[in-house]
Scaffold this active site. Structure first.
Site, PDB file in Angstrom:
ATOM      1  N   SER A  55       0.814  -1.211   0.000  1.00 32.10           N
ATOM      2  CA  SER A  55       0.000   0.000   0.000  1.00 32.10           C
ATOM      3  C   SER A  55       0.851   1.266   0.000  1.00 32.10           C
ATOM      4  CB  SER A  55      -0.955  -0.045   1.197  1.00 32.10           C
ATOM      5  OG  SER A  55      -1.907   0.976   1.148  1.00 32.10           O
ATOM      6  N   ASP A  70      -5.844   2.268  -3.284  1.00 37.15           N
ATOM      7  CA  ASP A  70      -7.090   2.098  -2.533  1.00 37.15           C
ATOM      8  C   ASP A  70      -7.428   3.345  -1.720  1.00 37.15           C
ATOM      9  OD1 ASP A  70      -5.193   1.840  -0.536  1.00 37.15           O
ATOM     10  OD2 ASP A  70      -6.002  -0.023   0.302  1.00 37.15           O
TER      11      ASP A  70
END
Length: 448
Positions: A104, A245
Site C-alpha cells: 500500500s 485504494d
C-alpha cells in the site's frame, strides 16, 4: 505467539519478513482453506493474483502463483493493477478467492500479501487464523492433470476500466484534474479512466520503476500535487497511494481535502439523491468532529468504528450501508466496490463537481474542520490507561471544559507501549493545552 496477519494482511520488509518461502507457504495454506468449497463441489478452485509495481512483488507474486498452482488452483495472473481492481476481478471472474501483493502506502522495500474471499471481500480474522494454522498442515499435492494452471488475465484492466466508467451518470467534460499516481498501481489505469470519462488530465508520479513507489509522491506526500494544481491552473488534484485504494484531493487553491471532507461531500450528494442507505455514514473514531457536525446539519447519522478500514467494512456489511471510510482517504462506496477504491472515489468527487457546478472548495465548505491535536505518550502501560480512575477523571474534566465544542479520545496502540491522546476544539491552543495536560496525567499514572 504474535499473530502473522495484521490489520491488512501480512506485511513487512520484503526478503526478510515477507520471503519467497513465506509467500509459497501462505499460498499453499490459502489453497487449502479458501479452495475448500470448490473442491467440495468437485471442481478446481480459481484464484486471481495481482501486485503493485514494487520490484519485490515480482518474486513474491511468482511464489504465490507457484504455491497455488502446485496445490491444484488455477491462477489468473492480472499483473500490476490496483488493490480494488483485484477485489473487483475476483467477483467479476467468479473466482473462489484472490491474492494481492502490495504494501500500500509503505516505502518500496516493504511488501505484503492480502487475500480476498469469493466476491472480492476481505477475510474476517477467523479465516485468516485458519490460513495461518494451515501453514503447519500437510500441503495439497496434486499430480498430473490435477495440477493448477497459471494464465495471464489478459483483459483484467479493460474489465476494471469498464466497471469504473459504468459508475458515472454523467461525463466529466471540461474539468481539469491533476492525478498523482504515486509511481504505483494506478499509473497504468487512472489517467486513462479520467480521460475516457471526458476530463482533461495532467499526470505526476506516473513513472514506476519498481523502487520509487510512494517516494515523495502520492497521498502521503501531497506537496508536489498542490504545487502542480496551482501551476497548471487545474480545477483539482487527486492523489492515490501505491496500490490505489486511497484518495485524497487538492482544491484549485492548493488546499488539502482529506478523507473526512471527501466523505462529507459524497454523503451529502448520495443522501440528496436517495442513494445513501438509511441516510447513514460509517467512519472511525478518528474522524474530525467537524464531520459529525456536518452530518448532523444534513440529517445524516454516523456509525463509528475502531481505526482501520476492515472495521469500517464490517460495519458497512452488518448494516448494509452505502458509504464509509477513514480520514486517510480509504473511502468505500459499497454499491460499486468491496474495498476502498481511490480511482472510483476520485471519479465520484469530480462527478459531484459537474452535477452541482461547484468548485471542490465550495463542496468541502460543508464541513468546518476542528483543530485536532494528537499526542503519543510512549513507554506506558496501555491496559492501565483505560482503567485508571485519575485518568478517567481528567478526561471527564477536559470534556466538560470543551462542552459541545470539542471532544477527547484516548486510544492505546495495538502494537506498542503507546497511548494516543487526541483532543479536538474550536481553537488550536485549547486543543493543544488540553492534550498536553492529559498526556502528562497518562504519563504519570502509567509509566513503565
Amino acid at each position: 505467539m504474535r499473530r502473522l496477519f495484521g490489520t491488512d494482511g501480512v506485511r513487512g520488509l520484503a526478503g526478510i519478513d515477507v520471503t519467497a518461502d513465506l509467500a509459497l507457504g501462505l499460498a499453499q495454506a490459502a489453497a487449502r482453506v479458501l479452495g475448500r468449497s470448490a473442491r467440495e463441489e468437485s471442481r478446481r478452485p480459481i484464484a486471481v493474483i495481482a501486485r503493485d509495481p514494487r520490484v519485490s512483488g515480482e518474486f513474491i507474486a511468482a511464489a504465490v502463483a507457484a504455491g497455488l498452482a502446485s496445490s491444484g488452483v488455477d491462477v489468473l495472473d492480472a499483473g500490476v493493477i490496483p488493490t480494488p481492481a483485484a477485489a473487483f476481478l475476483v467477483a467479476n471472474a467468479r473466482a473462489d478467492f484472490g491474492v494481492m501483493v502490495s504494501a500500500s502506502h509503505n516505502p518500496a522495500p516493504d511488501n505484503g500479501i492480502k487475500f480476498f474471499a469469493r466476491g472480492g471481500k476481505k477475510l474476517p480474522d477467523e479465516v485468516e487464523d485458519l490460513i495461518e494454522a494451515a501453514l503447519t498442515e500437510p500441503k495439497l499435492s496434486p499430480t498430473g492433470r490435477e495440477v493448477g494452471r497459471i494464465r495471464r488475465f489478459a483483459d483484467a484492466e479493460d474489465r476494471y476500466v469498464v466497471h469504473l466508467l459504468g459508475t458515472l451518470s454523467e461525463r466529466l467534460d471540461g474539468v481539469h484534474v491533476v492525478l498523482d499516481c504515486a509511481h504505483g498501481a494506478a499509473a497504468g489505469i487512472s489517467p486513462d479512466v479520467f480521460r475516457d470519462a471526458g476530463a482533461r488530465v495532467t499526470v505526476i508520479g506516473n513513472s514506476p520503476d519498481g523502487f520509487n513507489i510512494n517516494d515523495s509522491v502520492g497521498s502521503t506526500h501531497l506537496e508536489q500535487l498542490s504545487v502542480a494544481v496551482r501551476e497548471h491552473g487545474a480545477d483539482l488534484g487527486i492523489a492515490h497511494d501505491g496500490d490505489a485504494d486511497r484518495c485524497l484531493a487538492i482544491d484549485h487553491e492548493g488546499n488539502v481535502i482529506d478523507g473526512d471532507m471527501i466523505m462529507v461531500i459524497l454523503a451529502i450528494s448520495m443522501s440528496q439523491r436517495n442513494l445513501l442507505k438509511d441516510h447513514t455514514l460509517v467512519t472511525t473514531v478518528m474522524s474530525n468532529l467537524g464531520l459529525r457536525i456536518a452530518m448532523d446539519n444534513h440529517g445524516i447519522s454516523v456509525v463509528e468504528t475502531g481505526v482501520g478500514d476492515r472495521y469500517v467494512l464490517e460495519a458497512l456489511n452488518a448494516g448494509n450501508y452505502s458509504l464509509g471510510g477513514e480520514q486517510s482517504g480509504h473511502v468505500i462506496i459499497s454499491d460499486h466496490a468491496t474495498t476502498g477504491d481511490g480511482i472510483l472515489t476520485g471519479l465520484q468527487i469530480v462527478a459531484e463537481m459537474v452535477r452541482t457546478g461547484k468548485t471542490l472548495k465550495e463542496l468541502a465548505s460543508a464541513m468546518t474542520v476542528y483543530p485536532q491535536v494528537l499526542v503519543n505518550v510512549r513507554g506506558v502501560d496501555r491496559s492501565r490507561a483505560l482503567n485508571d480512575e485519575v485518568i478517567a477523571q481528567a478526561v471527564t474534566q477536559a470534556e466538560l471544559a470543551l462542552g459541545e465544542n470539542g471532544r477527547v479520545l484516548l486510544r492505546p496502540s495495538g502494537t506498542e507501549p503507546v497511548v494516543r491522546v487526541m483532543v479536538e476544539a474550536r481553537e488550536q491552543h485549547t486543543a493543544a493545552q488540553l492534550a498536553d495536560d492529559l498526556a502528562d496525567v497518562v504519563r504519570a499514572r502509567t509509566a513503565l
